[in-house]
Scaffold this motif. Structure first.
Motif, PDB file in Angstrom:
ATOM      1  N   TYR A  12      -8.983  14.431   1.918  1.00  0.00           N
ATOM      2  CA  TYR A  12      -8.609  15.814   1.635  1.00  0.00           C
ATOM      3  C   TYR A  12      -7.530  16.238   2.636  1.00  0.00           C
ATOM      4  CZ  TYR A  12     -12.403  16.720  -1.715  1.00  0.00           C
ATOM      5  OH  TYR A  12     -13.224  16.724  -2.811  1.00  0.00           O
ATOM      6  N   VAL A  13      -6.362  16.604   2.119  1.00  0.00           N
ATOM      7  CA  VAL A  13      -5.231  16.935   2.976  1.00  0.00           C
ATOM      8  C   VAL A  13      -5.556  18.090   3.911  1.00  0.00           C
ATOM      9  CG1 VAL A  13      -2.844  17.808   2.989  1.00  0.00           C
ATOM     10  CG2 VAL A  13      -3.508  15.999   1.388  1.00  0.00           C
ATOM     11  N   ASN A  14      -6.331  19.062   3.435  1.00  0.00           N
ATOM     12  CA  ASN A  14      -6.612  20.222   4.279  1.00  0.00           C
ATOM     13  C   ASN A  14      -7.544  19.906   5.446  1.00  0.00           C
ATOM     14  OD1 ASN A  14      -8.988  19.942   2.869  1.00  0.00           O
ATOM     15  ND2 ASN A  14      -8.965  22.004   1.965  1.00  0.00           N
ATOM     16  N   LEU A  15      -8.081  18.689   5.490  1.00  0.00           N
ATOM     17  CA  LEU A  15      -8.898  18.278   6.623  1.00  0.00           C
ATOM     18  C   LEU A  15      -8.067  17.615   7.724  1.00  0.00           C
ATOM     19  CD1 LEU A  15     -12.070  16.830   4.853  1.00  0.00           C
ATOM     20  CD2 LEU A  15     -11.701  19.137   5.745  1.00  0.00           C
ATOM     21  N   LEU A  16      -6.811  17.274   7.417  1.00  0.00           N
ATOM     22  CA  LEU A  16      -5.920  16.683   8.412  1.00  0.00           C
ATOM     23  C   LEU A  16      -5.488  17.746   9.415  1.00  0.00           C
ATOM     24  CD1 LEU A  16      -5.807  14.514   6.128  1.00  0.00           C
ATOM     25  CD2 LEU A  16      -3.412  14.180   6.709  1.00  0.00           C
ATOM     26  N   SER A  17      -4.983  17.298  10.553  1.00  0.00           N
ATOM     27  CA  SER A  17      -4.427  18.230  11.533  1.00  0.00           C
ATOM     28  C   SER A  17      -3.223  18.949  10.922  1.00  0.00           C
ATOM     29  CB  SER A  17      -3.990  17.476  12.792  1.00  0.00           C
ATOM     30  OG  SER A  17      -2.885  16.632  12.495  1.00  0.00           O
ATOM     31  N   LYS A  18      -2.898  20.123  11.452  1.00  0.00           N
ATOM     32  CA  LYS A  18      -1.753  20.885  10.949  1.00  0.00           C
ATOM     33  C   LYS A  18      -0.461  20.079  11.104  1.00  0.00           C
ATOM     34  CE  LYS A  18      -4.122  24.511   9.802  1.00  0.00           C
ATOM     35  NZ  LYS A  18      -4.358  24.817   8.377  1.00  0.00           N
ATOM     36  N   TYR A  71       0.809  -1.222   0.000  1.00  0.00           N
ATOM     37  CA  TYR A  71       0.000   0.000   0.000  1.00  0.00           C
ATOM     38  C   TYR A  71       0.844   1.274   0.000  1.00  0.00           C
ATOM     39  CZ  TYR A  71      -3.969  -2.954   1.389  1.00  0.00           C
ATOM     40  OH  TYR A  71      -4.948  -3.908   1.438  1.00  0.00           O
ATOM     41  N   HIS A  72       0.327   2.287  -0.676  1.00  0.00           N
ATOM     42  CA  HIS A  72       0.841   3.651  -0.591  1.00  0.00           C
ATOM     43  C   HIS A  72      -0.332   4.617  -0.645  1.00  0.00           C
ATOM     44  CE1 HIS A  72       4.804   1.995  -1.831  1.00  0.00           C
ATOM     45  NE2 HIS A  72       5.276   3.041  -1.191  1.00  0.00           N
ATOM     46  N   TYR A  73      -0.058   5.841  -0.227  1.00  0.00           N
ATOM     47  CA  TYR A  73      -0.943   6.945  -0.571  1.00  0.00           C
ATOM     48  C   TYR A  73      -0.328   7.683  -1.752  1.00  0.00           C
ATOM     49  CZ  TYR A  73      -4.201   6.944   3.381  1.00  0.00           C
ATOM     50  OH  TYR A  73      -5.200   6.622   4.265  1.00  0.00           O
ATOM     51  N   HIS A  74      -1.176   8.060  -2.705  1.00  0.00           N
ATOM     52  CA  HIS A  74      -0.696   8.899  -3.804  1.00  0.00           C
ATOM     53  C   HIS A  74      -1.254  10.302  -3.634  1.00  0.00           C
ATOM     54  CE1 HIS A  74      -0.486  10.506  -7.998  1.00  0.00           C
ATOM     55  NE2 HIS A  74       0.737  10.042  -7.827  1.00  0.00           N
ATOM     56  N   LEU A  75      -0.353  11.277  -3.694  1.00  0.00           N
ATOM     57  CA  LEU A  75      -0.753  12.676  -3.584  1.00  0.00           C
ATOM     58  C   LEU A  75      -1.306  13.163  -4.918  1.00  0.00           C
ATOM     59  CD1 LEU A  75       2.206  14.186  -1.515  1.00  0.00           C
ATOM     60  CD2 LEU A  75      -0.215  14.488  -0.964  1.00  0.00           C
ATOM     61  N   GLY A  76      -2.547  13.594  -4.895  1.00  0.00           N
ATOM     62  CA  GLY A  76      -3.174  14.108  -6.105  1.00  0.00           C
ATOM     63  C   GLY A  76      -3.828  15.457  -5.843  1.00  0.00           C
ATOM     64  N   LYS A  77      -4.550  15.937  -6.826  1.00  0.00           N
ATOM     65  CA  LYS A  77      -5.240  17.225  -6.698  1.00  0.00           C
ATOM     66  C   LYS A  77      -6.666  17.106  -7.218  1.00  0.00           C
ATOM     67  CE  LYS A  77      -1.061  20.040  -7.336  1.00  0.00           C
ATOM     68  NZ  LYS A  77      -0.854  20.281  -5.923  1.00  0.00           N
ATOM     69  N   VAL A  78      -7.569  17.809  -6.547  1.00  0.00           N
ATOM     70  CA  VAL A  78      -8.950  17.941  -6.990  1.00  0.00           C
ATOM     71  C   VAL A  78      -9.262  19.431  -7.081  1.00  0.00           C
ATOM     72  CG1 VAL A  78     -11.369  17.575  -6.357  1.00  0.00           C
ATOM     73  CG2 VAL A  78      -9.711  15.732  -6.025  1.00  0.00           C
ATOM     74  N   THR A  97      -5.157  15.748  -2.316  1.00  0.00           N
ATOM     75  CA  THR A  97      -5.810  14.545  -1.803  1.00  0.00           C
ATOM     76  C   THR A  97      -4.793  13.425  -1.604  1.00  0.00           C
ATOM     77  OG1 THR A  97      -6.298  13.716  -4.033  1.00  0.00           O
ATOM     78  CG2 THR A  97      -7.982  15.104  -2.973  1.00  0.00           C
ATOM     79  N   LEU A  98      -5.135  12.487  -0.754  1.00  0.00           N
ATOM     80  CA  LEU A  98      -4.356  11.267  -0.555  1.00  0.00           C
ATOM     81  C   LEU A  98      -5.244  10.087  -0.919  1.00  0.00           C
ATOM     82  CD1 LEU A  98      -2.717  12.045   2.908  1.00  0.00           C
ATOM     83  CD2 LEU A  98      -1.499  11.810   0.741  1.00  0.00           C
ATOM     84  N   SER A  99      -4.826   9.290  -1.916  1.00  0.00           N
ATOM     85  CA  SER A  99      -5.621   8.148  -2.374  1.00  0.00           C
ATOM     86  C   SER A  99      -4.854   6.858  -2.134  1.00  0.00           C
ATOM     87  CB  SER A  99      -5.946   8.282  -3.863  1.00  0.00           C
ATOM     88  OG  SER A  99      -6.657   9.471  -4.119  1.00  0.00           O
ATOM     89  N   LEU A 100      -5.492   5.904  -1.468  1.00  0.00           N
ATOM     90  CA  LEU A 100      -4.878   4.604  -1.202  1.00  0.00           C
ATOM     91  C   LEU A 100      -4.705   3.849  -2.516  1.00  0.00           C
ATOM     92  CD1 LEU A 100      -4.014   2.974   1.358  1.00  0.00           C
ATOM     93  CD2 LEU A 100      -6.218   1.810   1.185  1.00  0.00           C
ATOM     94  N   CYS A 101      -3.514   3.254  -2.734  1.00  0.00           N
ATOM     95  CA  CYS A 101      -3.268   2.561  -4.004  1.00  0.00           C
ATOM     96  C   CYS A 101      -2.262   1.433  -3.817  1.00  0.00           C
ATOM     97  CB  CYS A 101      -2.760   3.549  -5.063  1.00  0.00           C
ATOM     98  SG  CYS A 101      -1.092   4.177  -4.721  1.00  0.00           S
ATOM     99  N   ASN A 102      -2.131   0.621  -4.862  1.00  0.00           N
ATOM    100  CA  ASN A 102      -1.143  -0.470  -4.908  1.00  0.00           C
ATOM    101  C   ASN A 102      -0.279  -0.334  -6.166  1.00  0.00           C
ATOM    102  OD1 ASN A 102      -4.056  -2.046  -4.086  1.00  0.00           O
ATOM    103  ND2 ASN A 102      -2.412  -2.056  -2.582  1.00  0.00           N
ATOM    104  N   ASP A 103       0.035   0.899  -6.549  1.00  0.00           N
ATOM    105  CA  ASP A 103       0.666   1.169  -7.841  1.00  0.00           C
ATOM    106  C   ASP A 103       2.049   0.551  -7.995  1.00  0.00           C
ATOM    107  OD1 ASP A 103      -1.600   2.579  -8.345  1.00  0.00           O
ATOM    108  OD2 ASP A 103      -0.667   4.560  -8.448  1.00  0.00           O
TER     109      ASP A 103
END
Length: 338
Positions: free
Chosen positions: A214-220, A88-95, A110-116
């Motif tokens: 959504y990254v901006n919803l995470l804690s600082k 598993y990884h998270y992939h950093l993307g944009k919306v 955004t952070l999307s769970l993937c197996n790339d």
């Protein structure tokens, strides 16, 4: 002399000590003697296996001080990750959220769970004891793996990756994981890290959020460490970047440390390495090289001064170095300037 060789059963005690020394966040070496023994068994099977393409092999090496016989470090390569257990990884993307009518345009990470990276080869499990963090030993312990890959390309994927340790404190607390723990896991970072290290990864699929975060919803605090490395990992990252590895927007699902990648033929050490035939004699040069034999089961590598005869594709090494590498005159070795 400092040599690198395949791990063997007698190294279990030393590997257990290294697992303790490495501390939190070093997922590939859990402090569990039974699992470390299994890791050694798997490595021995891999080194002895005839291979024509990358599979489930795992190659684990140790660095040994031949003066004392002490094992002072370890380093590994996984031939193809994710073939047994999901990787598993998270992939950093944009919306983009936009409204022409309201003249609003917002870009959200955004952070999307993937197996790339399933099927990629991974360099991993690099640790060197404090006593031997000198004389370029750290660079040697990392770079020799690329000589091994260059010499035995059929055993590995075209994509080579490395997961870099993310930010955590001395108690193993990760700011990124603290946010995930609070909302999804109810499990501290060292426990989650340990479970992953011993192969119990089912909980990830069961509990990890399936939809993009959504990254901006995470804690600082969590946002601040995404794609950042642990202070002790900075030199390793710089070395890999000098080899041609780069970030592609993938981060670890536990501590958000970056994963770097390179095509095998784009790795500097792979490209600059050369194969030469051995001549045993007096060495006049002081130029330092990393050199390895062409074996698998009896692989050996060291760093030493040698005399290179480029036109003839020959290298002069001392009898002491030849003995350490288990080679004789006329054998082929692979080397690269250190």
């Amino acid at each position: 002399m400092i040599i690198v060789r395949p791990i063997q059963q007698s190294d279990l005690k030393a590997l257990h000590r290294i697992a303790i020394e490495s501390g939190h966040g070093f997922t590939s070496l859990p402090v569990n003697e039974k699992l470390l023994k299994q890791r050694i068994n798997h490595a021995e099977e891999s080194f002895n296996k005839a291979v024509t393409q990358a599979g489930k092999e795992g190659y684990l090496f140790v660095m040994e001080d031949s003066k004392t016989g002490e094992v002072v470090g370890t380093s590994g390569i996984e031939a193809a990750v994710g073939l047994d257990d999901a990787f598993y990884h998270y992939h950093l993307g944009k919306v983009v959220h936009s409204s022409r009518e309201l003249n609003i345009y917002n870009t959200v990470e955004t952070l999307s769970l993937c197996n790339d990276y399933t099927g990629a080869s991974e360099i991993c499990t690099l640790f060197l004891s404090d006593s031997h963090r000198k004389d370029n030993n750290g660079r040697f312990l990392s770079r020799f793996r690329f000589l091994f890959i260059a010499e035995h390309k059929a055993r590995f994927s075209e994509t080579i990756i490395a997961e870099m340790r993310g930010v955590s404190d001395e108690q193993g607390r990760s700011p990124f994981w603290q946010w995930l723990e609070e909302h999804f896991f109810s499990m501290d970072f060292p426990t989650a890290d340990y479970l992953t290290g011993i192969g119990k990864k089912v909980f990830i699929a069961e509990l990890m959020p399936k939809y993009p975060i959504y990254v901006n919803l995470l804690s600082k605090g969590a946002q601040a460490v995404i794609d950042k490395v642990h202070p002790q990992t900075v030199p390793a990252l710089r070395l890999l970047e000098a080899e041609g590895f780069a970030r592609r927007g993938y981060v670890d699902i536990f501590d958000a440390g970056p994963t770097v990648e390179s095509h095998v033929n784009s790795i500097k050490t792979v490209n600059e390495s050369r194969r030469c035939q051995v001549i045993i004699g007096a060495v006049q040069s002081t130029d330092n090289y990393i050199i390895c034999n062409s074996k698998v089961t009896n692989f050996r590598a060291t760093q030493t001064a040698l005399s290179l005869r480029e036109t003839a594709k020959q290298v002069v090494i001392t009898q002491k170095v030849a003995d350490a590498l288990l080679v004789k005159e006329g054998d082929w070795v692979r080397l690269v300037a250190n």
